[in-house]
Design a protein around this motif. Structure first.
Motif, short mmCIF file in Angstrom:
data_model
loop_
_atom_site.label_atom_id
_atom_site.label_comp_id
_atom_site.label_asym_id
_atom_site.label_seq_id
_atom_site.Cartn_x
_atom_site.Cartn_y
_atom_site.Cartn_z
N LEU A 71 95.89 -90.87 14.99
CA LEU A 71 95.26 -89.51 15.98
C LEU A 71 95.50 -90.04 17.24
O LEU A 71 95.56 -88.82 17.91
N PHE A 72 95.41 -91.10 17.66
CA PHE A 72 95.49 -91.35 19.15
C PHE A 72 96.92 -90.81 19.62
O PHE A 72 97.00 -89.94 20.45
N HIS A 73 97.77 -91.65 18.96
CA HIS A 73 99.28 -91.39 19.72
C HIS A 73 99.97 -90.10 19.46
O HIS A 73 100.59 -89.58 20.38
N ASP A 74 99.60 -89.35 18.25
CA ASP A 74 100.11 -88.15 18.13
C ASP A 74 99.30 -86.86 18.40
O ASP A 74 99.90 -85.72 18.58
N TYR A 75 97.93 -87.19 18.51
CA TYR A 75 97.19 -85.95 19.05
C TYR A 75 96.41 -86.14 20.18
O TYR A 75 96.15 -84.94 20.93
N ALA A 76 95.68 -87.23 20.47
CA ALA A 76 94.81 -87.25 21.64
C ALA A 76 95.53 -87.77 22.85
O ALA A 76 95.28 -87.02 24.01
N SER A 77 96.70 -88.54 23.03
CA SER A 77 96.89 -89.20 24.41
C SER A 77 97.53 -88.37 25.00
O SER A 77 97.32 -88.61 26.58
N GLN A 78 98.46 -87.20 24.71
CA GLN A 78 99.07 -86.32 25.75
C GLN A 78 98.25 -85.12 26.07
O GLN A 78 98.87 -84.31 27.04
N MET A 79 96.84 -85.14 25.70
CA MET A 79 96.18 -83.87 25.92
C MET A 79 95.82 -84.06 27.57
O MET A 79 95.55 -85.13 28.12
N PRO A 80 96.01 -82.93 28.51
CA PRO A 80 95.72 -82.98 29.56
C PRO A 80 94.15 -83.16 29.75
O PRO A 80 93.24 -83.31 28.94
N ILE A 81 93.51 -83.61 31.06
CA ILE A 81 92.33 -83.82 31.16
C ILE A 81 91.42 -82.97 31.83
O ILE A 81 92.31 -82.35 33.02
N ASP B 28 96.67 -82.32 10.10
CA ASP B 28 96.58 -80.86 10.38
C ASP B 28 95.01 -80.59 10.89
O ASP B 28 94.84 -80.02 11.92
N LEU B 29 94.05 -80.95 10.05
CA LEU B 29 92.48 -80.58 10.34
C LEU B 29 91.97 -81.59 10.96
O LEU B 29 91.63 -81.18 12.23
N VAL B 30 92.22 -83.02 11.07
CA VAL B 30 91.55 -84.04 11.76
C VAL B 30 92.16 -83.85 13.21
O VAL B 30 91.38 -83.97 14.10
N GLY B 31 93.32 -83.80 12.97
CA GLY B 31 94.32 -83.90 14.54
C GLY B 31 93.70 -82.75 15.46
O GLY B 31 93.71 -82.94 16.51
N LYS B 32 93.67 -81.69 14.82
CA LYS B 32 93.08 -80.49 15.64
C LYS B 32 91.89 -80.57 16.26
O LYS B 32 91.60 -80.30 17.29
N ILE B 33 90.78 -81.15 15.37
CA ILE B 33 89.40 -81.40 15.90
C ILE B 33 89.62 -82.39 16.84
O ILE B 33 88.93 -82.26 17.97
N ILE B 34 90.35 -83.58 16.83
CA ILE B 34 90.41 -84.60 17.92
C ILE B 34 91.12 -83.92 19.01
O ILE B 34 90.70 -83.90 20.43
N GLN B 35 92.11 -83.06 19.15
CA GLN B 35 92.66 -82.31 20.33
C GLN B 35 91.67 -81.36 21.01
O GLN B 35 91.56 -81.06 22.22
N LEU C 166 86.76 -93.83 15.50
CA LEU C 166 85.61 -93.49 14.73
C LEU C 166 86.14 -92.24 13.53
O LEU C 166 85.64 -92.61 12.66
N PHE C 167 87.05 -91.38 13.88
CA PHE C 167 87.36 -90.66 12.62
C PHE C 167 88.34 -91.45 12.03
O PHE C 167 88.35 -91.32 10.66
N GLY C 168 89.26 -92.07 12.43
CA GLY C 168 90.40 -93.05 11.55
C GLY C 168 89.79 -94.05 10.54
O GLY C 168 90.29 -93.94 9.59
N GLN C 169 88.40 -94.60 11.07
CA GLN C 169 87.88 -95.26 10.15
C GLN C 169 87.38 -94.75 8.78
O GLN C 169 87.33 -95.09 7.76
N GLU C 170 86.80 -93.39 9.11
CA GLU C 170 86.31 -92.53 7.92
C GLU C 170 87.33 -92.29 7.40
O GLU C 170 87.18 -92.01 6.15
N MET C 171 88.64 -91.90 7.74
CA MET C 171 89.58 -91.47 6.97
C MET C 171 89.84 -92.66 6.15
O MET C 171 90.25 -92.42 4.96
N GLN C 172 90.24 -93.89 6.75
CA GLN C 172 90.49 -95.04 5.92
C GLN C 172 89.47 -95.13 4.62
O GLN C 172 90.08 -95.53 3.51
N ARG C 173 88.39 -94.90 5.05
CA ARG C 173 87.18 -95.29 3.99
C ARG C 173 87.13 -93.91 3.01
O ARG C 173 86.56 -94.17 1.84
N GLY C 174 87.97 -93.14 2.95
CA GLY C 174 87.81 -91.96 1.94
C GLY C 174 86.92 -91.00 2.55
O GLY C 174 86.37 -90.11 1.49
N GLU C 175 86.25 -91.27 3.59
CA GLU C 175 84.91 -90.37 3.93
C GLU C 175 85.43 -89.06 4.63
O GLU C 175 84.66 -88.09 4.70
N LEU C 176 86.71 -89.11 4.85
CA LEU C 176 87.27 -87.89 5.43
C LEU C 176 88.54 -87.77 4.91
O LEU C 176 89.28 -88.64 4.69
#
Length: 471
Positions: free
Chosen positions: A25-35, A451-458, A436-446
């Motif tokens: 989520l961080f490397h593919d979706y969040a890190s390159q977004m402008p500020i 495509d869905l979670v990455g878009k919300i992160i961005q 925060l999101f990745g932990q819940e994906m790992q636990r099966g809570e998300l």
């Protein structure tokens, strides 16, 4: 330097990212977004002049009351904090303090900033201080480390500073007419016109009268002067206001009462708490209706208990590290105030920030009362700020917002900083968000739906703010 510890077991590629979902989520979706830094206190003069700093102390320690509070706690003499000690000596005393800031966000911020701006990959301490100071100071003398380049090199798209209504905005005009390439806007912050019991209130009215060319001899004249300054700010691209208040007051009043209160203050008579709150309520309602008519966005930073140490405040003045979290009652008067605006259909887009974490759920639920379906995320629970812009504070704010609202509509992080080296705080926030999101994906809570979670992160990192502020 050979004996200095490196960060190879500390701030690495996956710092704060605890599993493969967080990492992706961080490397593919969040890190390159402008500020979009929609609220800060960077000095526009230094941006306009493309200032370069003399040394690392000037850019990194001067004016940073976060560092000052830590140094005082560690027993560093004030001479090495705000006093007349040589800059390098001040830096060495800060470096001496740094190892003992473990578990304070300063420890993370310090090393993130050394890495991201100066490519310094060793831990700062008393032994490494001298060489780090010399290496970073040498880099600061190069063109790549001018104020404008420090902003551009962090992928910043928008900077929004904060100015008083009496400000000329001449530096913003200079920046707009330059080839900087980053949009620099401002927020209208009229607190000095609202806080009528301030010792400097009458002096301030004189300055406001001068810049507005209005003789402020009545409450109506005060409103007229502020309206003219709103016009001026709007002509110079401002679409945002900000208020730094202990709490939002609400008292019923009559026009005659407000005029009498204003005249009483003009002749230097003491006001009661009831009179003070009636005046503040009236002027805040006037201003917020103005913001609505102009389609501006309003911000309320609530909950600071300022200038607690009277002795040091008298020596050093405000904003020097003597503030703390207040425990003001927020819910009832804030609801009444917002309701008064909403009842007249004059409630504009609003961002509420709290400084007391006990108020997280109060604000997270308050915003839901006044969303009207006309604008996505019209009412925002602002990100953790000041004492809460750290890992625990951010997680608590985002959890409260998630549980009681829609974090998918959240406009994300801001620096609220006076430092040109603070932009790694956006990276810090993004790593915490993705974890925060990745932990819940790992636990099966998300769902494992990037495509869905990455878009919300961005969206949280950039897209929501881009849409909300219309910069």
């Amino acid at each position: 330097m050979s004996n200095s510890l490196t960060m190879n077991t500390f701030i690495k590629k996956n710092f704060l990212l605890e599993n493969k979902f967080s990492e992706r989520l961080f490397h593919d979706y969040a890190s390159q977004m402008p500020i979009i830094d929609y609220h800060c206190h960077l000095p526009p003069k230094e941006i306009a002049s493309n200032h370069t700093f003399e040394n690392l102390t000037k850019i990194w320690i001067d004016g940073d009351h976060y560092k000052w509070r830590a140094m005082r706690t560690f027993g560093i003499d004030e001479r090495f904090i705000t006093g007349d000690a040589p800059d390098k000596d001040k830096f060495i005393q800060w470096a001496k303090t740094v190892p003992y800031t473990l578990r304070n966000p300063l420890y993370h911020w310090t090393h993130l900033e050394l890495q991201r701006y100066f490519d310094i990959d060793i831990l700062l301490n008393q032994d490494s201080a001298s060489q780090i100071y010399e290496d970073a100071t040498a880099k600061l003398q190069t063109a790549n480390f001018s104020c404008q380049n420090l902003i551009k090199n962090m992928n910043v798209e928008v900077v929004c500073t904060t100015e008083d209504p009496i400000d000329s905005l001449n530096y913003h005009v200079e920046i707009k007419n330059s080839d900087f390439g980053v949009k620099v806007s401002t927020a209208f912050r009229p607190d000095k016109a609202i806080l009528i019991t301030s010792d400097t209130y009458l002096d301030y009215l004189g300055k406001l009268s001068q810049v507005s060319n209005v003789t402020i001899d009545s409450y109506k004249a005060l409103c007229d002067a502020l309206s003219l300054r709103l016009d001026y700010f709007e002509e110079n691209g401002c679409t945002l206001s900000d208020h730094g208040l202990s709490y939002v007051p609400f008292r019923t009043f009559t026009d005659a009462e407000i005029e009498a209160i204003f005249q009483k203050r003009r002749v230097k008579k003491r006001l009661s708490l009831e009179e003070d709150e009636k005046f503040q309520t009236s002027l805040l309602l006037f201003l917020c209706e103005q913001y609505h008519s102009r389609n501006w966005i309003q911000q309320f930073h609530l909950g600071a208990l300022r200038n607690n140490n009277a002795r040091m405040n008298s020596i050093l003045g405000p904003d020097t590290g003597w503030d703390s979290i207040g425990d003001y009652s927020q819910a009832t008067t804030l609801s009444s105030f917002l309701n008064a605006l909403d009842s007249r259909d004059k409630l504009t887009k609003t961002i509420l920030y709290n400084l007391n974490p006990a108020d997280n759920e109060v604000l997270a639920t308050m915003i839901g009362n006044y969303n009207d379906g006309k604008v996505k995320g019209k009412m925002q629970f602002g990100s953790g700020w000041w004492f809460l812009d750290q890992k625990d504070g951010m997680n608590k704010q985002m959890n409260a917002l998630s549980n009681m609202g829609l974090i998918s509509c959240f406009i994300g992080m801001l620096t609220d900083s006076r430092s040109f080296l603070s932009y790694p705080r956006h990276e810090y926030f993004r790593r915490i968000l993705c974890n925060l999101f990745g932990q819940e994906m790992q636990r099966g809570e998300l769902p494992e739906d990037f495509d869905l979670v990455g878009k919300i992160i961005q969206d949280i990192c950039y897209n929501n703010a881009k849409e909300y502020f219309r910069f």
